[in-house]
Design an enzyme around this catalytic site. Structure first.
Site, PDB file in Angstrom:
ATOM      1  N   ASP A  33       0.827  -1.204   0.000  1.00  0.00           N
ATOM      2  CA  ASP A  33       0.000   0.000   0.000  1.00  0.00           C
ATOM      3  C   ASP A  33       0.864   1.258   0.000  1.00  0.00           C
ATOM      4  O   ASP A  33       1.805   1.369   0.788  1.00  0.00           O
ATOM      5  CB  ASP A  33      -0.902  -0.020   1.235  1.00  0.00           C
ATOM      6  CG  ASP A  33      -1.681   1.266   1.403  1.00  0.00           C
ATOM      7  OD1 ASP A  33      -2.508   1.568   0.522  1.00  0.00           O
ATOM      8  OD2 ASP A  33      -1.441   1.978   2.398  1.00  0.00           O
TER       9      ASP A  33
ATOM     10  N   GLU B 280       1.116  -0.868  -5.218  1.00  0.00           N
ATOM     11  CA  GLU B 280       0.017   0.091  -5.377  1.00  0.00           C
ATOM     12  C   GLU B 280       0.600   1.491  -5.523  1.00  0.00           C
ATOM     13  O   GLU B 280       1.192   2.031  -4.587  1.00  0.00           O
ATOM     14  CB  GLU B 280      -0.915   0.035  -4.168  1.00  0.00           C
ATOM     15  CG  GLU B 280      -2.211   0.827  -4.367  1.00  0.00           C
ATOM     16  CD  GLU B 280      -2.281   2.101  -3.549  1.00  0.00           C
ATOM     17  OE1 GLU B 280      -3.226   2.870  -3.769  1.00  0.00           O
ATOM     18  OE2 GLU B 280      -1.413   2.338  -2.697  1.00  0.00           O
TER      19      GLU B 280
END
Length: 473
Positions: A192, A232
């Protein structure tokens, strides 16, 4: 079901109510649709300042959602993707509270990034405006550490304290989370906000060469544990290109605005140009928990960073989405490109196309037809509509909470049943194991084909009407 099957993206609390409840949906009414599931953060707490992306305890499942054995059970017979929240932790975490209390005497003091750690000699105005951040303003927050006023690095919100990922304490922490996920049935870890993880003076502090070195190290550790790695990155499309050779999968966030632009304008050229050169190891999304990313297809901040769509085209797309959603969408603006730009639009994919079943199914058919692993967000799966928005986090527009009865009712919709048929076709047809080609088509139309020894499948679409047909040849 295999690794190239369609995957679901879902919050366990909003879709099933718990990890076990999510599993019951996947094994019950959704049986056969998804070969994998990306479970959005289920750590303690799942409902903090950033919907779980601000863990107080990254090594604990929120007990309201279950426990680690529930995650193990969810992974039986399917891929499980979980987040490694690399960049930050909650300001309520035990480690950070200890630093607030004891300052430099805390054993965790070096774990958290302070402004002077990045800029020991101070920073100029040019240094500060160069920093890339997904929010307005500077990425620091004043906090008293051990009674002394300090500036801590907070890329996202003041409640998300950035880690110094190279500090031994922080690295041990991330290693412990990786090991726990690997031991509980997770097959792919999503890094993330990985682009923000390393901050270096004199740079944009976003996906620099030092960041890529860190990703290589983290990915190698994940691979040793049997985990595959999905990065990501929400930014100009050149950034995922930089990471694609170094990880197992990268998101193709540019795909969504390009498809929506094509369906709203009839102009397929930007989409076709991207399909001809996008990374081959893509995860393809049309919608996510963050809404519809726009910055990924737009111009970059650096000189000469041309977008797949121009700033004017993105403005036109945002206006079209607002019109088609009945004014219920919200555009988030940051300094995304020269002169500013749109970062993302908070809107369901269904409302972004005016709740038009035909155009919506065409968008999904394109997502399922292009190379890569398709991931479908749970609200989009059920053709969900925008929730009322009266301030706060606009992303809640696209984060509806479904009771079990509402899931059953939504699955009865003809558009959802038709989407389920498309998903089954993508999962089962042998052509998708073969070769993908873009075919010649008149202006305003698209033609794509997959060919394998077991068969050939063609998709031909009229962007103006939204009509499309799938043909086995």
């Amino acid at each position: 079901m295999g690794r190239d099957q369609v995957q679901l993206i879902a919050y366990a609390d909003r879709f099933g109510g718990s990890l076990a409840g999510l599993g019951r949906l996947l094994d019950g009414p959704l049986a056969g649709l998804f070969g994998g599931v990306h479970v959005l953060p289920f750590y303690r707490p799942y409902d903090g300042a950033d919907a779980g992306f601000d863990p107080v305890d990254h090594l604990a499942v929120d007990p309201r959602l279950g426990d680690w054995p529930d995650l193990v059970a969810l992974g039986r017979g399917r891929e499980v993707i979980a987040d490694l929240i690399v960049n930050h932790v909650s300001d309520s975490s035990t480690a950070f509270r200890d630093v607030v209390e004891r300052g430099g005497e805390s054993p965790y003091a070096g774990m958290f990034l302070t402004f002077d750690r990045v800029f020991p000699a101070g920073a100029t105005e040019a240094d500060l405006v160069r920093i890339i951040r997904p929010r307005p303003g500077l990425p620091v927050t004043p906090v008293a550490l051990g009674g002394q006023p300090r500036l801590v690095w907070t890329t996202f919100t003041p409640h998300q304290i950035d880690l110094d990922v190279h500090h031994p304490r922080a690295r041990q922490y991330l290693s412990a989370v990786l090991a726990r996920l690997a031991g509980c049935g997770v097959t792919m870890v999503r890094l993330d906000a990985i682009g923000y993880a390393v901050k270096t003076a004199g740079t944009s502090c976003f996906l620099t060469p030092k960041t890529i070195d860190f990703v290589l190290d983290l990915a190698a550790e994940a691979h040793r544990l049997g985990l595959r790695v999905l990065s990501e990155v929400h930014a100009h499309h050149r950034y995922p290109d930089l990471l694609a050779p170094h990880v197992d999968r990268v998101y193709d966030f540019a795909f969504a605005p390009l498809v929506l632009h094509a369906l709203h304008t009839g102009d397929a050229a930007p989409l076709l140009g991207w399909l001809d050169r996008r990374p081959g190891n893509a995860v393809t999304v049309l919608d996510t928990h963050d809404g519809i990313g726009m910055v990924d297809a737009g111009p970059g901040r650096e000189p000469g960073a041309v977008g797949l769509l121009t700033g004017a085209q993105l403005e036109g797309l945002a206006a079209a989405i607002e019109r088609d959603s009945g004014g219920t969408s919200r555009a988030s603006r940051v300094w995304a490109g020269a002169g500013g730009g749109i970062y993302q639009v908070s809107c369901t994919a269904y409302d972004a196309l005016g709740a038009d079943d035909r155009r919506y199914l065409l968008a999904r058919a394109l997502q399922l037809f292009v190379p890569g692993i398709p991931q479908i967000y749970y609200v989009g799966l059920l053709a969900g509509r925008n929730q009322p928005y009266a301030g706060g986090d606009a992303r809640e527009i696209n984060r509806r909470r479904y009771a079990p009865a509402e899931v059953t009712e939504a699955l009865r919709q003809p558009v959802v049943a038709a989407l389920a048929d498309l998903i089954r076709l993508r999962n089962r047809h042998p052509a998708f194991g073969g070769t993908f080609r873009l075919l010649d088509a008149p202006a305003g139309e698209l033609a794509l084909a997959w060919t394998a020894e077991g068969g050939r499948l063609e998709l031909r679409a009229d962007l103006g009407t939204g009509e499309f047909r799938l043909t086995e040849v």
